[in-house]
Motif scaffolding. Structure first.
Motif, PDB file in Angstrom:
ATOM      1  N   ALA A 166      -4.205 -36.024   0.997  1.00 31.49           N
ATOM      2  CA  ALA A 166      -3.814 -35.907  -0.404  1.00 31.49           C
ATOM      3  C   ALA A 166      -2.615 -34.972  -0.548  1.00 31.49           C
ATOM      4  N   PHE A 167      -2.645 -33.844   0.146  1.00 29.25           N
ATOM      5  CA  PHE A 167      -1.507 -32.925   0.100  1.00 29.25           C
ATOM      6  C   PHE A 167      -0.249 -33.602   0.647  1.00 29.25           C
ATOM      7  N   GLU A 168      -0.398 -34.330   1.749  1.00 32.66           N
ATOM      8  CA  GLU A 168       0.740 -35.012   2.347  1.00 32.66           C
ATOM      9  C   GLU A 168       1.289 -36.097   1.423  1.00 32.66           C
ATOM     10  N   SER A 169       0.410 -36.686   0.620  1.00 31.57           N
ATOM     11  CA  SER A 169       0.813 -37.766  -0.285  1.00 31.57           C
ATOM     12  C   SER A 169       1.516 -37.243  -1.532  1.00 31.57           C
ATOM     13  N   GLY A 170       1.382 -35.951  -1.794  1.00 34.68           N
ATOM     14  CA  GLY A 170       2.064 -35.384  -2.945  1.00 34.68           C
ATOM     15  C   GLY A 170       1.183 -34.716  -3.967  1.00 34.68           C
ATOM     16  N   TYR A 171      -0.124 -34.682  -3.745  1.00 37.11           N
ATOM     17  CA  TYR A 171      -1.008 -33.998  -4.696  1.00 37.11           C
ATOM     18  C   TYR A 171      -0.731 -32.501  -4.647  1.00 37.11           C
ATOM     19  N   ALA A 229      -5.413 -24.725   4.669  1.00 41.56           N
ATOM     20  CA  ALA A 229      -4.994 -23.892   5.798  1.00 41.56           C
ATOM     21  C   ALA A 229      -4.185 -24.709   6.804  1.00 41.56           C
ATOM     22  N   GLU A 230      -4.633 -25.925   7.074  1.00 43.11           N
ATOM     23  CA  GLU A 230      -3.903 -26.785   8.007  1.00 43.11           C
ATOM     24  C   GLU A 230      -2.501 -27.100   7.480  1.00 43.11           C
ATOM     25  N   ALA A 231      -2.429 -27.421   6.190  1.00 40.28           N
ATOM     26  CA  ALA A 231      -1.135 -27.764   5.592  1.00 40.28           C
ATOM     27  C   ALA A 231      -0.183 -26.570   5.591  1.00 40.28           C
ATOM     28  N   LEU A 232      -0.728 -25.395   5.323  1.00 38.92           N
ATOM     29  CA  LEU A 232       0.099 -24.188   5.316  1.00 38.92           C
ATOM     30  C   LEU A 232       0.600 -23.858   6.721  1.00 38.92           C
ATOM     31  N   ARG A 233      -0.296 -23.983   7.708  1.00 38.06           N
ATOM     32  CA  ARG A 233       0.113 -23.703   9.090  1.00 38.06           C
ATOM     33  C   ARG A 233       1.193 -24.661   9.566  1.00 38.06           C
ATOM     34  N   ALA A 234       1.077 -25.915   9.118  1.00 36.02           N
ATOM     35  CA  ALA A 234       2.049 -26.931   9.537  1.00 36.02           C
ATOM     36  C   ALA A 234       3.363 -26.810   8.777  1.00 36.02           C
ATOM     37  N   GLY A 235       3.392 -25.979   7.755  1.00 30.73           N
ATOM     38  CA  GLY A 235       4.596 -25.832   6.963  1.00 30.73           C
ATOM     39  C   GLY A 235       4.836 -26.977   6.001  1.00 30.73           C
ATOM     40  N   ASP A 236       3.786 -27.760   5.713  1.00 22.66           N
ATOM     41  CA  ASP A 236       3.926 -28.902   4.815  1.00 22.66           C
ATOM     42  C   ASP A 236       4.045 -28.472   3.357  1.00 22.66           C
ATOM     43  N   LEU A 237       3.527 -27.302   3.024  1.00 23.01           N
ATOM     44  CA  LEU A 237       3.639 -26.784   1.675  1.00 23.01           C
ATOM     45  C   LEU A 237       3.400 -25.285   1.679  1.00 23.01           C
TER      46      LEU A 237
END
Length: 292
Positions: free
Chosen positions: A47-52, A75-83
């Motif tokens: 969902a975060f990757e899709s734009g939510y 946490a995963e998204a933050l570590r990956a630098g996605d957002l």
């Protein structure tokens, strides 16, 4: 015909009018089973990757399990630098049984730990309970003072309860009310929603697709098909039609996540709204608040 904007509809949130996405992700019934935890974390991460950029949860969901799922995905998204954390709006709720002045603070601290964040963007009282609202407001104010929450609000408050709330000292600081609202459950169109719009008080709509029932409604699908939409997209676009509403449908599949998100950029014309009113008539009298 409906028009797609390049950008998501936004809803200004009190007290400063900060714009929030009109379409977010609900997490009810997540975190209830350890065997599905990894798949649920992956769904929220998708969902975060899709734009939510707005996610709603609660300490009640899975006894904190849903908050843990959201926290792991974040946490995963933050570590990956996605957002970045400041790009995501996180909403959670305190159980009425924990809504004393001290209980609110303790419950929030537990939610923050499960989510792995240092503050909530919005913290809601899940429904009216036995603790006096004055105590709950005092707890919210303590959390605001320490920066643990940015705003507070309520959930499952009907018209009468909202009027009582804002009449209390500090009650007018309420930033949102989250209720069941959909084409099939639109009783609040009679009184609560117009009143909140007049006050500039946003409404968060949970179960905006009637727990998926509207997605399979043949009458709704017949209206949606010529517009190039799914029934679920049309139902969501209707919920957001006049502004001031944030819809938080739950979705896990990529197709549903993307379809729902696209609905947040739709504008419906008058003829389409009239057709939906004919299928799902607006209320003519005050009705009890729908709760699930």
């Amino acid at each position: 015909l409906p028009l797609y904007d390049r950008a998501m509809r936004m809803v200004p949130i009190p007290p400063d009018g900060t714009p929030w996405p009109a379409l977010g992700l609900g997490t009810w019934r997540l975190g209830e089973n350890a065997r599905t935890r990894r798949a649920e974390v992956a769904a929220v991460r998708l969902a975060f990757e899709s734009g939510y950029r707005l996610v709603d949860t609660a300490e009640m969901y899975g006894d904190g399990g849903a908050e843990e799922v959201v926290g792991a995905a974040l946490a995963e998204a933050l570590r990956a630098g996605d957002l970045r954390r400041d790009e995501v709006t996180i909403v959670s709720k305190v159980l009425p049984s924990n809504a004393s002045a001290r209980g609110v603070v303790a419950a929030c601290e537990r939610s923050l730990a499960r989510l792995g964040v240092d503050h909530l963007d919005l913290y809601l009282l899940h429904w009216p309970g036995s603790h006096p609202l004055r105590e709950t407001i005092a707890g919210f104010e303590a959390l605001l003072a320490r920066g643990a929450i940015a705003r507070w609000g309520v959930s499952n408050f009907d018209f009468a309860a909202m009027k009582r709330l804002v009449a209390l000292p500090g009650g007018a600081a309420c930033a949102a009310n989250q209720v069941y609202y959909s084409l099939g459950q639109r009783g609040i169109d009679f009184d609560l929603l117009p009143w909140q719009r007049e006050r500039g008080l946003p409404l968060m709509a949970y179960c905006p697709i009637d727990q998926s029932a509207l997605a399979g409604d043949r009458r709704l699908a017949a209206v949606a098909k010529p517009l190039g939409l799914s029934a679920a997209q049309l139902a969501l676009a209707w919920t957001l039609r006049d502004g001031g509403v944030i819809a938080i449908p739950k979705a896990a599949r990529e197709t549903h996540l993307r379809e729902n998100l696209a609905a947040g950029a739709l504008r419906l014309d008058r003829a389409t709204c009239d057709a939906l009113d004919a299928l799902f008539p607006p209320p003519r009298r005050a009705t009890p608040l729908s709760i699930t």
